[in-house]
Design a protein around this motif. Sequence first.
Motif, short mmCIF file in Angstrom:
data_model
loop_
_atom_site.label_atom_id
_atom_site.label_comp_id
_atom_site.label_asym_id
_atom_site.label_seq_id
_atom_site.Cartn_x
_atom_site.Cartn_y
_atom_site.Cartn_z
N ARG A 87 0.81 -1.22 0.00
CA ARG A 87 0.00 0.00 0.00
C ARG A 87 0.84 1.27 0.00
O ARG A 87 0.32 2.35 -0.24
N TYR A 88 2.14 1.11 0.26
CA TYR A 88 2.99 2.29 0.39
C TYR A 88 3.01 3.13 -0.88
O TYR A 88 2.89 4.36 -0.83
N HIS A 89 3.18 2.48 -2.03
CA HIS A 89 3.31 3.22 -3.29
C HIS A 89 2.10 4.11 -3.55
O HIS A 89 2.24 5.28 -3.88
N GLY A 90 0.92 3.54 -3.38
CA GLY A 90 -0.29 4.31 -3.63
C GLY A 90 -0.48 5.44 -2.62
O GLY A 90 -0.87 6.54 -2.99
N LEU A 91 -0.21 5.15 -1.35
CA LEU A 91 -0.35 6.19 -0.33
C LEU A 91 0.64 7.33 -0.56
O LEU A 91 0.30 8.51 -0.42
N ALA A 92 1.88 6.97 -0.91
CA ALA A 92 2.88 8.00 -1.20
C ALA A 92 2.47 8.83 -2.41
O ALA A 92 2.66 10.05 -2.44
N GLY A 93 1.89 8.16 -3.40
CA GLY A 93 1.45 8.88 -4.59
C GLY A 93 0.38 9.91 -4.29
O GLY A 93 0.33 10.97 -4.92
N ARG A 94 -0.48 9.62 -3.31
CA ARG A 94 -1.53 10.57 -2.94
C ARG A 94 -0.94 11.83 -2.31
O ARG A 94 -1.60 12.88 -2.28
N VAL A 95 0.27 11.73 -1.79
CA VAL A 95 0.97 12.90 -1.27
C VAL A 95 1.79 13.57 -2.37
O VAL A 95 1.83 14.80 -2.48
N LEU A 96 2.41 12.75 -3.20
CA LEU A 96 3.34 13.28 -4.20
C LEU A 96 2.66 14.09 -5.29
O LEU A 96 3.19 15.13 -5.70
N VAL A 97 1.52 13.65 -5.76
CA VAL A 97 0.86 14.38 -6.84
C VAL A 97 0.47 15.80 -6.40
O VAL A 97 0.81 16.77 -7.07
#
Length: 230
Positions: A87-97
């Motif tokens: 789940r890390y990749h998706g959660l990080a993406g929600r911050v990164l975008v």
Amino acid sequence: MTLTIARPRSSRREWLIPASLLVLTAIPVLAGALRLTSLASGADVTPDNARFFALPLPVILHIVGATVYCGLGAFQFVPSLRQRHPRYHGLAGRVLVPAGLVAAASGLWMTTVYDLPAADGGKLPLIRWVFGLVMIAALVLGFAAVLRRDFATHRAWMMRAYAIGLGAGTQVLTTVPWMIATGGLDTTSKTIAMTAGWVINLAVAEIIIRRSPAPGGARRGSAPARMMHP
């Protein structure tokens, strides 16, 4: 008798990528932290920083957004991190975008409203607008691609966006040697050096996109946890 399992060499080596990216972005991040400190502490106003004191919001947003985007984004290049924590990749993406959009938009804001130094004139503001808009478009296209589960396209656009966002780090390498060799930068030389930083990063990103497909393939609908993309 204790059985010791050696950590695979590839697992150790994969951390060289985020480490290198963090080193590349360290100087811009440090410069940004010093800028925020000077604004918060009420440092003396000089011709070089007067624009930031007169309108601090865009530079604050830019520094915070770029720091989060470049720092957190570096860890998106670690396959084992995604495999162990799906789940890390998706959660990080929600911050990164959002962080990337803030960094790019605030950069355009500063280019438009600030009274820029003479060396930042000429065609450099236009070039900043071009790369800023491309970064925003890449983030939007990458986000749209992941919504339709087209992970190959998502990977490509997110890598391009990150390459542009990391431009400040590479620009240290393109501007500082020039300054040392010539004693300073005029409008033309700064425009060339700054543009070179973005172009170099995008060229490297395109090479990686074309030559290093994601492990297991990056087909439409394949599991994002296996993807090699920021």
